[in-house]
Design a protein around this motif. Structure first.
Motif, PDB file in Angstrom:
ATOM      1  N   GLN A   1       0.714  12.721   3.085  1.00  0.00           N
ATOM      2  CA  GLN A   1      -0.237  13.458   3.902  1.00  0.00           C
ATOM      3  C   GLN A   1      -1.595  12.768   3.861  1.00  0.00           C
ATOM      4  O   GLN A   1      -1.913  12.017   2.929  1.00  0.00           O
ATOM      5  CB  GLN A   1      -0.363  14.892   3.397  1.00  0.00           C
ATOM      6  CG  GLN A   1       0.904  15.715   3.577  1.00  0.00           C
ATOM      7  CD  GLN A   1       0.714  17.174   3.216  1.00  0.00           C
ATOM      8  OE1 GLN A   1      -0.131  17.504   2.383  1.00  0.00           O
ATOM      9  NE2 GLN A   1       1.482  18.046   3.852  1.00  0.00           N
ATOM     10  N   ALA A   2      -2.389  13.039   4.872  1.00  0.00           N
ATOM     11  CA  ALA A   2      -3.750  12.506   4.914  1.00  0.00           C
ATOM     12  C   ALA A   2      -4.500  12.891   3.639  1.00  0.00           C
ATOM     13  O   ALA A   2      -4.403  14.034   3.180  1.00  0.00           O
ATOM     14  CB  ALA A   2      -4.482  13.022   6.141  1.00  0.00           C
ATOM     15  N   GLY A   3      -5.199  11.913   3.072  1.00  0.00           N
ATOM     16  CA  GLY A   3      -5.933  12.123   1.844  1.00  0.00           C
ATOM     17  C   GLY A   3      -5.183  11.714   0.587  1.00  0.00           C
ATOM     18  O   GLY A   3      -5.785  11.597  -0.486  1.00  0.00           O
ATOM     19  N   ASP A   4      -3.889  11.523   0.728  1.00  0.00           N
ATOM     20  CA  ASP A   4      -3.066  11.118  -0.421  1.00  0.00           C
ATOM     21  C   ASP A   4      -3.245   9.631  -0.725  1.00  0.00           C
ATOM     22  O   ASP A   4      -3.919   8.894   0.013  1.00  0.00           O
ATOM     23  CB  ASP A   4      -1.596  11.404  -0.142  1.00  0.00           C
ATOM     24  CG  ASP A   4      -1.252  12.879  -0.232  1.00  0.00           C
ATOM     25  OD1 ASP A   4      -0.127  13.250   0.157  1.00  0.00           O
ATOM     26  OD2 ASP A   4      -2.122  13.666  -0.685  1.00  0.00           O
ATOM     27  N   SER A   5      -2.591   9.202  -1.805  1.00  0.00           N
ATOM     28  CA  SER A   5      -2.630   7.812  -2.235  1.00  0.00           C
ATOM     29  C   SER A   5      -1.221   7.241  -2.329  1.00  0.00           C
ATOM     30  O   SER A   5      -0.252   7.978  -2.538  1.00  0.00           O
ATOM     31  CB  SER A   5      -3.307   7.687  -3.604  1.00  0.00           C
ATOM     32  OG  SER A   5      -4.652   8.116  -3.559  1.00  0.00           O
ATOM     33  N   LEU A   6      -1.132   5.931  -2.173  1.00  0.00           N
ATOM     34  CA  LEU A   6       0.103   5.185  -2.389  1.00  0.00           C
ATOM     35  C   LEU A   6      -0.259   3.849  -3.011  1.00  0.00           C
ATOM     36  O   LEU A   6      -1.348   3.317  -2.756  1.00  0.00           O
ATOM     37  CB  LEU A   6       0.842   4.923  -1.079  1.00  0.00           C
ATOM     38  CG  LEU A   6       1.780   5.966  -0.493  1.00  0.00           C
ATOM     39  CD1 LEU A   6       2.313   5.477   0.853  1.00  0.00           C
ATOM     40  CD2 LEU A   6       2.916   6.292  -1.426  1.00  0.00           C
ATOM     41  N   ARG A   7       0.661   3.303  -3.781  1.00  0.00           N
ATOM     42  CA  ARG A   7       0.494   1.944  -4.274  1.00  0.00           C
ATOM     43  C   ARG A   7       1.686   1.102  -3.831  1.00  0.00           C
ATOM     44  O   ARG A   7       2.829   1.409  -4.189  1.00  0.00           O
ATOM     45  CB  ARG A   7       0.355   1.873  -5.791  1.00  0.00           C
ATOM     46  CG  ARG A   7      -0.007   0.470  -6.261  1.00  0.00           C
ATOM     47  CD  ARG A   7      -0.243   0.376  -7.750  1.00  0.00           C
ATOM     48  NE  ARG A   7       1.004   0.286  -8.520  1.00  0.00           N
ATOM     49  CZ  ARG A   7       1.095  -0.240  -9.725  1.00  0.00           C
ATOM     50  NH1 ARG A   7       0.004  -0.721 -10.324  1.00  0.00           N
ATOM     51  NH2 ARG A   7       2.239  -0.263 -10.357  1.00  0.00           N
ATOM     52  N   LEU A   8       1.413   0.082  -3.053  1.00  0.00           N
ATOM     53  CA  LEU A   8       2.438  -0.858  -2.626  1.00  0.00           C
ATOM     54  C   LEU A   8       2.518  -2.006  -3.617  1.00  0.00           C
ATOM     55  O   LEU A   8       1.510  -2.412  -4.197  1.00  0.00           O
ATOM     56  CB  LEU A   8       2.121  -1.401  -1.237  1.00  0.00           C
ATOM     57  CG  LEU A   8       1.896  -0.386  -0.129  1.00  0.00           C
ATOM     58  CD1 LEU A   8       1.685  -1.122   1.204  1.00  0.00           C
ATOM     59  CD2 LEU A   8       3.030   0.596  -0.021  1.00  0.00           C
ATOM     60  N   SER A   9       3.721  -2.525  -3.788  1.00  0.00           N
ATOM     61  CA  SER A   9       3.948  -3.691  -4.626  1.00  0.00           C
ATOM     62  C   SER A   9       4.655  -4.762  -3.817  1.00  0.00           C
ATOM     63  O   SER A   9       5.402  -4.467  -2.885  1.00  0.00           O
ATOM     64  CB  SER A   9       4.811  -3.327  -5.841  1.00  0.00           C
ATOM     65  OG  SER A   9       4.201  -2.341  -6.640  1.00  0.00           O
ATOM     66  N   CYS A  10       4.435  -5.996  -4.211  1.00  0.00           N
ATOM     67  CA  CYS A  10       5.123  -7.135  -3.594  1.00  0.00           C
ATOM     68  C   CYS A  10       5.475  -8.097  -4.706  1.00  0.00           C
ATOM     69  O   CYS A  10       4.570  -8.643  -5.361  1.00  0.00           O
ATOM     70  CB  CYS A  10       4.233  -7.784  -2.553  1.00  0.00           C
ATOM     71  SG  CYS A  10       4.880  -9.343  -1.899  1.00  0.00           S
ATOM     72  N   VAL A  11       6.774  -8.289  -4.916  1.00  0.00           N
ATOM     73  CA  VAL A  11       7.256  -9.176  -5.967  1.00  0.00           C
ATOM     74  C   VAL A  11       7.684 -10.497  -5.351  1.00  0.00           C
ATOM     75  O   VAL A  11       8.410 -10.509  -4.350  1.00  0.00           O
ATOM     76  CB  VAL A  11       8.430  -8.538  -6.731  1.00  0.00           C
ATOM     77  CG1 VAL A  11       8.932  -9.489  -7.803  1.00  0.00           C
ATOM     78  CG2 VAL A  11       8.005  -7.215  -7.347  1.00  0.00           C
TER      79      VAL A  11
END
Length: 123
Positions: free
Chosen positions: A13-23
């Motif tokens: 939802q808007a306002g939330d956080s995510l962390r993307l990773s790239c290996v």
């Protein structure tokens, strides 16, 4: 030649956080400058953030400054994109990419690409 695999996308939802990773695999990761790009529905691929080999220099698209943070862990062959205060306009497929040329914002300067991870932000 390096192979890149992104993960960490999802529906938030808007306002939330995510962390993307790239290996990365198949090359000497610390030789590569890395970037994150995104492509939203019906839009061209655009630059999001970049980081140099050592992690000591970064660059961001104006619309994500102060909300997104790019980082890398050369011991883990991984880069990250911490995304805070997400907005619906951040909805896109996010790609990581690698090149040897320093901090670059143009997609055509990157030699290697991952397959992408979908980020969807609902309002």
């Amino acid at each position: 030649q390096v192979q890149l695999v992104e993960s960490g996308g999802g529906l938030v939802q808007a306002g939330d956080s995510l962390r993307l990773s790239c290996v990365a695999s198949g090359g000497t990761f610390s030789n590569y400058n890395m970037g994150w790009f995104r492509q939203g529905p019906g839009k061209e691929r655009e630059f999001v953030a970049a980081i140099n080999r050592s992690g000591g220099s970064t660059n961001y698209q104006d619309s994500v400054k102060g909300r997104f943070t790019i980082s890398r862990d050369n011991a883990k062959n991984t880069i990250y994109l911490q995304m805070n205060s997400l907005k619906p306009e951040d909805t896109a497929v996010y790609y990581c990419a690698a090149q040897w040329l320093g901090i670059q914002t143009a997609a055509n300067r990157y030699s290697y690409w991952g397959q992408g991870t979908q980020v969807t932000v609902s309002s």
